[in-house]
Design an enzyme around this catalytic site. Structure first.
Site, PDB file in Angstrom:
ATOM      1  CG  ASP A  67      -2.120  -1.047   1.219  1.00  0.00           C
ATOM      2  OD1 ASP A  67      -2.712  -1.290   2.228  1.00  0.00           O
ATOM      3  OD2 ASP A  67      -2.210  -1.478   0.071  1.00  0.00           O
ATOM      4  CB  THR A  68       0.570   4.244  -1.976  1.00  0.00           C
ATOM      5  OG1 THR A  68       0.204   3.671  -3.102  1.00  0.00           O
ATOM      6  CG2 THR A  68       1.422   5.360  -2.339  1.00  0.00           C
ATOM      7  CB  ALA A  69       3.756   5.175   2.907  1.00  0.00           C
ATOM      8  CD  GLU A  98      -3.497   2.591  -1.193  1.00  0.00           C
ATOM      9  OE1 GLU A  98      -2.704   3.158  -1.764  1.00  0.00           O
ATOM     10  OE2 GLU A  98      -3.684   1.628  -1.094  1.00  0.00           O
ATOM     11  CD  GLN A 130      -1.238   4.181  -7.772  1.00  0.00           C
ATOM     12  OE1 GLN A 130      -0.928   4.972  -8.737  1.00  0.00           O
ATOM     13  NE2 GLN A 130      -1.734   2.929  -8.206  1.00  0.00           N
TER      14      GLN A 130
END
Lengths: 204, 231
Positions: free
Chosen positions: B29-31, B45, B162
């Protein structure tokens, strides 16, 4: 070894002044009643703004000083900055406690200037730190120096006055103590400079 | 524990295990982290695989000490282990010096632990990239720590799914004069850009540190306010 702290003899004293600090020590290195040398260094400049004075067993004075030098050098390299006097004061306490069950036979005094503010700390041999507002003594002549300090000391003395007061206190104390003396050295640290003065005590 | 290393060089001079670890990170998950003039913000996220999961029990931003926190992309359990190691490092430093640790110092010491996992016998590299955000005497810091043990200081960055798009977005939006409030908005906008589905106060986590040197994880109510401002 009765009196391991008394074996080599020696006295130190630290004082706070107005935006300055002073440290003084005697110069004797003895082995009980014998005097071996009269120029033993007991106050060390750890950094431009930090002084470390050590009294007690001379072997441990030297070893502990070397250990602190190593710590501060590594810190300078790793952290890429100078160590603050309060940080060094804490480092000394934890370094002493690390040897809780086989201690260094020393009683250190740390003095420094942090952003112009005087810092003074003293410890027992296992790292109990006390931060002080005026002065502190260490070593075999300590109690004699205390008396002189109490009489001469005033808060917020100028560097010149502080040098005079600490010098006189050291000399009075060392002249009484048979295990301390053979000269004294006074260090006065201000924001601008560090002055070192050698004093004469009773030559016995 | 085995005697031989699991991470060894390929003939092309690559450490494939580290490459594969980075693949694991790229799936995470994007950070996003942005460093402003007067603070740092971390946004991550927190999408849950099932609606049955207790969202509040999942904490993706971990406080390492009062003035430093971290988040990650990749394997959650690996992050848990590293953040606990980091907390111990901070306390060890604190016991010795009784001084607030510098973010760079903490990053470097934690990086040592991460690197060891790429060389010691019998263990695999950590499958996380970590974003460390803090405010110390030197000012605000944002540091990325990779599975290889390499660490980089960033003005703004993103890790995870992302990352590429988010960084392109950030390159356009970032300016050195940004204040922390602008940074928070920009970070949320960046996350929103690549977000699958609807962004809500409970499926993201936001952490902020300002010049008071106190890191705060924002409660959903505050996150809601920021999200509404974006509209």
């Amino acid at each position: 070894m009765s009196g391991i702290f008394e074996y080599n003899g020696g006295s130190i004293v630290g004082m706070k002044g107005k935006n300055c600090i002073a440290m003084a020590c005697d110069r004797r290195f003895g082995q009980q009643m014998s005097t071996i040398t009269t120029n033993y260094q007991k106050v060390f400049k750890i950094q431009d703004n930090i002084l470390l004075a050590l009294s007690g067993l001379n072997s441990d004075i030297h070893t502990f000083y070397a250990l602190m030098e190593k710590e501060i050098n590594l810190y300078n390299l790793k952290e890429n900055r100078k160590m603050k006097p309060t940080t060094f004061a804490n480092l000394v306490a934890s370094a002493l406690y690390e040897r809780r069950f086989g201690p260094f036979f020393v009683t250190p005094i740390v003095a420094g200037l942090e952003n112009g503010k005087p810092i003074l700390a003293t410890y027992d041999s296992i790292g109990c730190k006390s931060d002080l507002d005026d002065f502190q003594v260490g070593g075999t002549g300590g109690n004699y120096i205390y008396g002189a300090c109490e009489a001469f000391f005033k808060p917020d003395l100028s560097p010149e006055e502080l040098e005079e007061v600490i010098g006189q206190s050291l000399v009075s104390g060392c002249d009484r103590d048979s295990l301390s003396g053979w000269g004294g050295v006074v260090y006065v640290l201000t924001e601008q400079k560090l002055t070192v003065k050698i004093l004469k005590t009773k030559q016995t | 524990m085995t005697d031989f290393a699991l991470t060894t060089f390929s003939s092309k001079g690559k450490l494939l295990q580290i490459e594969y670890a980075l693949n694991a990170v790229a799936k995470g998950d994007t950070a996003i982290g942005i460093k402003a003039k007067n603070g740092v913000v971390l946004v991550v996220e927190k999408k849950q695989s099932s609606i049955l999961i207790e969202e509040s029990s999942v904490q993706k931003i971990a406080l390492l000490t009062d003035n430093v926190a971290a988040t990650y992309a990749g394997l959650g359990p690996d992050f848990r282990v590293l953040s606990q190691q980091a907390r111990k490092l901070v306390k060890k430093y604190d016991l010795k010096y009784q001084e607030e640790i510098f973010v760079q110092t903490l990053s470097r010491e934690l990086a040592e632990d991460v690197q060891i996992a790429t060389q010691r016998g019998g263990i695999r590299p950590f499958g996380v990239s970590i974003l460390i955000a803090g405010y110390d005497e030197e000012g605000p810091h944002l540091v990325q720590l990779d599975p290889s043990g390499a660490y980089y200081s960033w003005k703004a960055t993103a890790i995870g799914k992302q990352a590429k798009n988010a960084k392109a977005f950030l390159e356009k939006r970032y300016n050195a004069d940004m204040e922390i409030e602008d940074a928070i908005n920009t970070a949320l906008l960046t996350l929103k850009e690549g977000f699958e589905g609807q962004i809500t106060p409970t499926n993201i986590e936001v952490g902020v540190i300002r010049d008071d040197h106190v890191f705060r994880i924002l409660p959903p109510s505050q996150v809601k306010d920021y999200l509404e401002e974006l509209e």
